[in-house]
Write a protein that holds these residues in place. Structure first.
Motif, mmCIF file in Angstrom:
data_model
loop_
_atom_site.group_PDB
_atom_site.id
_atom_site.type_symbol
_atom_site.label_atom_id
_atom_site.label_comp_id
_atom_site.label_asym_id
_atom_site.label_seq_id
_atom_site.Cartn_x
_atom_site.Cartn_y
_atom_site.Cartn_z
ATOM 1 N N THR A 126 35.507 56.734 44.849
ATOM 2 C CA THR A 126 36.984 56.400 44.765
ATOM 3 C C THR A 126 37.472 55.796 43.277
ATOM 4 O OG1 THR A 126 37.354 55.999 47.144
ATOM 5 C CG2 THR A 126 39.154 55.386 45.736
ATOM 6 N N PHE A 127 38.686 56.433 43.028
ATOM 7 C CA PHE A 127 39.319 55.887 42.016
ATOM 8 C C PHE A 127 40.193 54.895 42.475
ATOM 9 C CE2 PHE A 127 39.284 60.646 40.789
ATOM 10 C CZ PHE A 127 37.890 60.645 40.079
ATOM 11 N N PHE A 128 40.277 53.697 41.592
ATOM 12 C CA PHE A 128 41.020 52.545 41.984
ATOM 13 C C PHE A 128 41.707 51.979 40.762
ATOM 14 C CE2 PHE A 128 37.634 52.156 45.138
ATOM 15 C CZ PHE A 128 38.021 51.516 46.308
ATOM 16 N N ASN A 129 42.785 51.606 41.192
ATOM 17 C CA ASN A 129 43.865 50.635 40.426
ATOM 18 C C ASN A 129 44.696 49.845 41.112
ATOM 19 O OD1 ASN A 129 45.102 49.935 37.668
ATOM 20 N ND2 ASN A 129 46.945 51.114 38.634
ATOM 21 N N PRO A 130 44.826 48.647 40.721
ATOM 22 C CA PRO A 130 44.057 47.962 39.942
ATOM 23 C C PRO A 130 42.638 47.521 40.330
ATOM 24 C CG PRO A 130 45.812 46.404 40.734
ATOM 25 C CD PRO A 130 45.933 47.826 41.491
ATOM 26 N N MET A 131 42.013 46.564 39.764
ATOM 27 C CA MET A 131 40.854 46.028 40.163
ATOM 28 C C MET A 131 40.748 45.242 41.513
ATOM 29 S SD MET A 131 37.958 43.486 38.244
ATOM 30 C CE MET A 131 37.244 44.745 37.458
ATOM 31 N N SER A 132 42.243 44.519 41.851
ATOM 32 C CA SER A 132 42.360 43.768 43.010
ATOM 33 C C SER A 132 42.365 44.757 44.353
ATOM 34 C CB SER A 132 43.464 43.174 42.921
ATOM 35 O OG SER A 132 44.653 44.127 42.820
ATOM 36 N N TYR A 133 42.632 45.971 44.386
ATOM 37 C CA TYR A 133 42.560 46.881 45.415
ATOM 38 C C TYR A 133 41.009 47.061 45.636
ATOM 39 C CZ TYR A 133 47.484 47.025 45.607
ATOM 40 O OH TYR A 133 48.797 46.713 45.763
#
Length: 240
Positions: A126-133
């Motif tokens: 998966t592509f995530f943004n930002p790291m918190s998610y």
């Protein structure tokens, strides 16, 4: 010797450039020599394809520091799962998932696209943004992948600071009797979480206030959980 990153490359049927081949061959040859690697390449060298090749070979997640970058990944590699904030998903044409959850007191709809994206993140790259998610998703019982690719890694330190740092102010909560004792501090955090929960209930008519309190509770709860389970990973200090 590590995985063969060039076997499928980035999955687009494109031929890798020489700089991409060099980077991925070097990574494969040094794979067993460390736990963290940094790849530096010139602008427009195709670092996104390098990241995608690593994800294809290892099942890694890719974290980006901006929504613009995640959109570029989605455009370049259609069909891949991505995870942004609730505001970027719509339950109905008139209402975002963020608005729906606040409207319905934290209850997602039955076909919530945001929830579906989070569930897929437990099963596929998966592509995530930002790291918190990525962090919050992985703390909800999902198994963390063995490999994580951080795009624009020079932003990692500031991202971790924002994610993992928690400043407790006397003017906001009062102050625990002994901040250097994890047990005392976590008990105090549990008490504050209970008070915040009651405060959220009293403001349930104010959607903005409910969202602010919920965000504060999430960060406090994760910090408290981390202190209980892995206190060696935390530093506690006081400022006067």
């Amino acid at each position: 010797m590590g995985p063969d990153f060039l076997r499928r490359f980035d999955g687009s049927c494109r031929t890798p450039r020489p700089v991409q081949k060099d980077a991925l061959n070097w990574l494969s040859q040094n794979w067993d020599k460390g736990n963290a690697f940094a790849i530096s390449a010139p602008v427009a060298a195709g670092k996104s394809s390098i990241a995608k090749a690593i994800a294809l070979a290892t099942g890694a997640h890719i974290i980006t520091p901006t929504n613009l970058l995640i959109d570029q990944y989605v455009d370049s590699f259609p069909g891949n799962n991505f995870l942004k904030g609730k505001k970027h998903y719509s339950c109905t044409p008139q209402m975002s998932c963020y608005e729906w959850v606040n409207e319905c007191e934290q209850k997602a709809c039955e076909q919530c696209p945001y929830t579906a994206a989070k569930e897929r993140a437990a099963l596929e790259p998966t592509f995530f943004n930002p790291m918190s998610y990525w962090y919050y998703t992985m703390t909800e019982g999902f198994e963390t992948p063995d490999v994580l690719v951080v795009d624009e890694a020079h932003t990692l330190a500031s991202s971790l600071s924002l994610l993992c740092g928690l400043k407790i102010r006397k003017s906001e909560y009062g102050f625990p009797p002994n901040t250097e004792d994890e047990l005392t501090l976590t008990r105090w955090m549990d008490e504050i979480l209970e008070k915040l929960g009651k405060l959220r209930s009293t403001h349930k008519a104010d959607k903005k206030k409910v969202a602010e309190i919920s965000q504060e509770m999430m960060k406090l709860r994760l910090t408290c959980q981390g202190l209980k389970e892995n206190p060696q990973n935390y530093a506690i200090w006081t400022e006067k």
